[in-house]
Write a protein that holds these residues in place. Structure first.
Motif, PDB file in Angstrom:
ATOM      1  N   MET A  20      61.749 114.567  47.612  1.00  0.00           N
ATOM      2  CA  MET A  20      62.430 114.894  46.120  1.00  0.00           C
ATOM      3  C   MET A  20      62.000 112.950  45.545  1.00  0.00           C
ATOM      4  SD  MET A  20      62.805 116.892  44.333  1.00  0.00           S
ATOM      5  CE  MET A  20      62.486 119.028  44.574  1.00  0.00           C
ATOM      6  N   SER A  21      62.442 111.843  46.234  1.00  0.00           N
ATOM      7  CA  SER A  21      62.120 109.999  46.000  1.00  0.00           C
ATOM      8  C   SER A  21      60.604 110.033  45.546  1.00  0.00           C
ATOM      9  CB  SER A  21      62.383 109.370  46.532  1.00  0.00           C
ATOM     10  OG  SER A  21      62.472 109.332  48.609  1.00  0.00           O
ATOM     11  N   LEU A  22      59.588 111.360  46.181  1.00  0.00           N
ATOM     12  CA  LEU A  22      58.065 110.893  46.368  1.00  0.00           C
ATOM     13  C   LEU A  22      57.457 111.945  44.588  1.00  0.00           C
ATOM     14  CD1 LEU A  22      57.831 109.834  50.230  1.00  0.00           C
ATOM     15  CD2 LEU A  22      57.652 108.090  47.877  1.00  0.00           C
ATOM     16  N   PHE A  23      57.143 111.013  43.929  1.00  0.00           N
ATOM     17  CA  PHE A  23      56.004 111.704  42.742  1.00  0.00           C
ATOM     18  C   PHE A  23      54.566 112.912  43.991  1.00  0.00           C
ATOM     19  CE2 PHE A  23      58.267 109.459  39.634  1.00  0.00           C
ATOM     20  CZ  PHE A  23      58.600 110.410  38.909  1.00  0.00           C
ATOM     21  N   ASN A  24      54.008 112.099  44.412  1.00  0.00           N
ATOM     22  CA  ASN A  24      52.926 112.618  45.428  1.00  0.00           C
ATOM     23  C   ASN A  24      53.888 113.567  45.761  1.00  0.00           C
ATOM     24  OD1 ASN A  24      49.846 112.345  45.633  1.00  0.00           O
ATOM     25  ND2 ASN A  24      50.631 111.769  47.643  1.00  0.00           N
ATOM     26  N   SER A  25      54.666 113.786  46.578  1.00  0.00           N
ATOM     27  CA  SER A  25      55.546 114.818  47.631  1.00  0.00           C
ATOM     28  C   SER A  25      55.571 115.750  46.399  1.00  0.00           C
ATOM     29  CB  SER A  25      56.401 114.716  48.423  1.00  0.00           C
ATOM     30  OG  SER A  25      57.144 115.174  48.860  1.00  0.00           O
ATOM     31  N   VAL A  42      64.103 132.558  44.789  1.00  0.00           N
ATOM     32  CA  VAL A  42      65.387 131.479  45.255  1.00  0.00           C
ATOM     33  C   VAL A  42      64.690 129.979  45.578  1.00  0.00           C
ATOM     34  CG1 VAL A  42      67.589 131.384  46.768  1.00  0.00           C
ATOM     35  CG2 VAL A  42      66.846 133.665  46.605  1.00  0.00           C
ATOM     36  N   LEU A  43      65.594 129.286  45.262  1.00  0.00           N
ATOM     37  CA  LEU A  43      65.192 127.895  45.297  1.00  0.00           C
ATOM     38  C   LEU A  43      66.963 127.227  45.784  1.00  0.00           C
ATOM     39  CD1 LEU A  43      63.479 125.775  45.157  1.00  0.00           C
ATOM     40  CD2 LEU A  43      64.186 124.847  42.938  1.00  0.00           C
ATOM     41  N   ILE A  44      66.661 126.520  46.764  1.00  0.00           N
ATOM     42  CA  ILE A  44      67.610 125.865  47.126  1.00  0.00           C
ATOM     43  C   ILE A  44      67.397 124.214  46.844  1.00  0.00           C
ATOM     44  CG2 ILE A  44      69.115 125.102  48.973  1.00  0.00           C
ATOM     45  CD1 ILE A  44      68.624 128.117  49.715  1.00  0.00           C
ATOM     46  N   HIS A  45      68.155 123.751  46.017  1.00  0.00           N
ATOM     47  CA  HIS A  45      67.216 122.415  46.452  1.00  0.00           C
ATOM     48  C   HIS A  45      69.007 121.521  47.103  1.00  0.00           C
ATOM     49  CE1 HIS A  45      68.169 118.736  43.707  1.00  0.00           C
ATOM     50  NE2 HIS A  45      67.028 118.246  43.808  1.00  0.00           N
ATOM     51  N   VAL A  67      68.092 106.269  44.795  1.00  0.00           N
ATOM     52  CA  VAL A  67      69.027 106.566  44.629  1.00  0.00           C
ATOM     53  C   VAL A  67      68.227 108.073  42.810  1.00  0.00           C
ATOM     54  CG1 VAL A  67      71.452 107.060  43.931  1.00  0.00           C
ATOM     55  CG2 VAL A  67      70.091 105.840  46.115  1.00  0.00           C
ATOM     56  N   TRP A  68      68.257 107.098  42.240  1.00  0.00           N
ATOM     57  CA  TRP A  68      67.553 107.384  40.874  1.00  0.00           C
ATOM     58  C   TRP A  68      66.745 107.819  41.097  1.00  0.00           C
ATOM     59  CZ3 TRP A  68      70.136 108.046  36.437  1.00  0.00           C
ATOM     60  CH2 TRP A  68      69.253 107.849  35.323  1.00  0.00           C
ATOM     61  N   MET A  69      65.455 108.494  41.534  1.00  0.00           N
ATOM     62  CA  MET A  69      64.516 109.163  42.145  1.00  0.00           C
ATOM     63  C   MET A  69      65.124 110.728  42.832  1.00  0.00           C
ATOM     64  SD  MET A  69      60.974 109.281  41.118  1.00  0.00           S
ATOM     65  CE  MET A  69      59.639 110.548  41.251  1.00  0.00           C
ATOM     66  N   THR A  70      65.754 110.316  43.790  1.00  0.00           N
ATOM     67  CA  THR A  70      65.266 111.347  44.416  1.00  0.00           C
ATOM     68  C   THR A  70      66.923 112.404  43.714  1.00  0.00           C
ATOM     69  OG1 THR A  70      66.058 109.950  46.466  1.00  0.00           O
ATOM     70  CG2 THR A  70      67.483 112.208  46.837  1.00  0.00           C
ATOM     71  N   ASN A  71      67.705 112.084  43.261  1.00  0.00           N
ATOM     72  CA  ASN A  71      68.860 112.623  42.773  1.00  0.00           C
ATOM     73  C   ASN A  71      68.618 113.035  40.967  1.00  0.00           C
ATOM     74  OD1 ASN A  71      70.200 112.052  45.547  1.00  0.00           O
ATOM     75  ND2 ASN A  71      71.514 110.518  44.398  1.00  0.00           N
ATOM     76  N   PHE A  78      59.909 118.145  40.059  1.00  0.00           N
ATOM     77  CA  PHE A  78      59.629 119.034  39.793  1.00  0.00           C
ATOM     78  C   PHE A  78      60.030 120.249  39.368  1.00  0.00           C
ATOM     79  CE2 PHE A  78      60.760 122.813  43.050  1.00  0.00           C
ATOM     80  CZ  PHE A  78      59.316 122.143  43.923  1.00  0.00           C
ATOM     81  N   LEU A  79      61.110 120.761  38.347  1.00  0.00           N
ATOM     82  CA  LEU A  79      60.739 121.972  38.336  1.00  0.00           C
ATOM     83  C   LEU A  79      60.164 122.352  36.491  1.00  0.00           C
ATOM     84  CD1 LEU A  79      65.168 122.171  37.765  1.00  0.00           C
ATOM     85  CD2 LEU A  79      63.064 123.911  39.557  1.00  0.00           C
TER      86      LEU A  79
END
Length: 80
Positions: A20-25, A42-45, A67-71, A78-79
């Motif tokens: 979740m810290s990388l736009f490409n991923s 079901v989506l477990i985030h 931290v900002w990117m991941t959280n 993603f959503l």
């Protein structure tokens, strides 16, 4: 995943990971999900970073504060 398969009594359970810290991923995961599944039941985030001992900002390989990117940014991207 084993626990969920046992409880649901279904083998139609998949585990897909994303950084979740990388736009490409996030983009690659989104494409994978769209091409391999008709729906997501079901989506477990479970992405979050919190390290009180971290004194300086860390930056992802794409140049965003980790931290900002991941959280925050990653999960919203993603959503959407």
């Amino acid at each position: 995943m084993k626990y969920i398969k046992e409880k649901s009594q279904s083998e139609e359970i998949s585990l897909v990971t994303v950084d979740m810290s990388l736009f490409n991923s996030i983009k690659n995961c989104s494409i994978y999900l769209q091409t391999h599944f008709d729906r997501i039941d079901v989506l477990i985030h479970n992405a979050a970073i919190f390290n009180i001992s971290q004194k300086e900002a860390m930056v992802t390989s794409e140049g965003y504060e980790t931290v900002w990117m991941t959280n925050h940014i990653g999960p919203v991207e993603f959503l959407c």
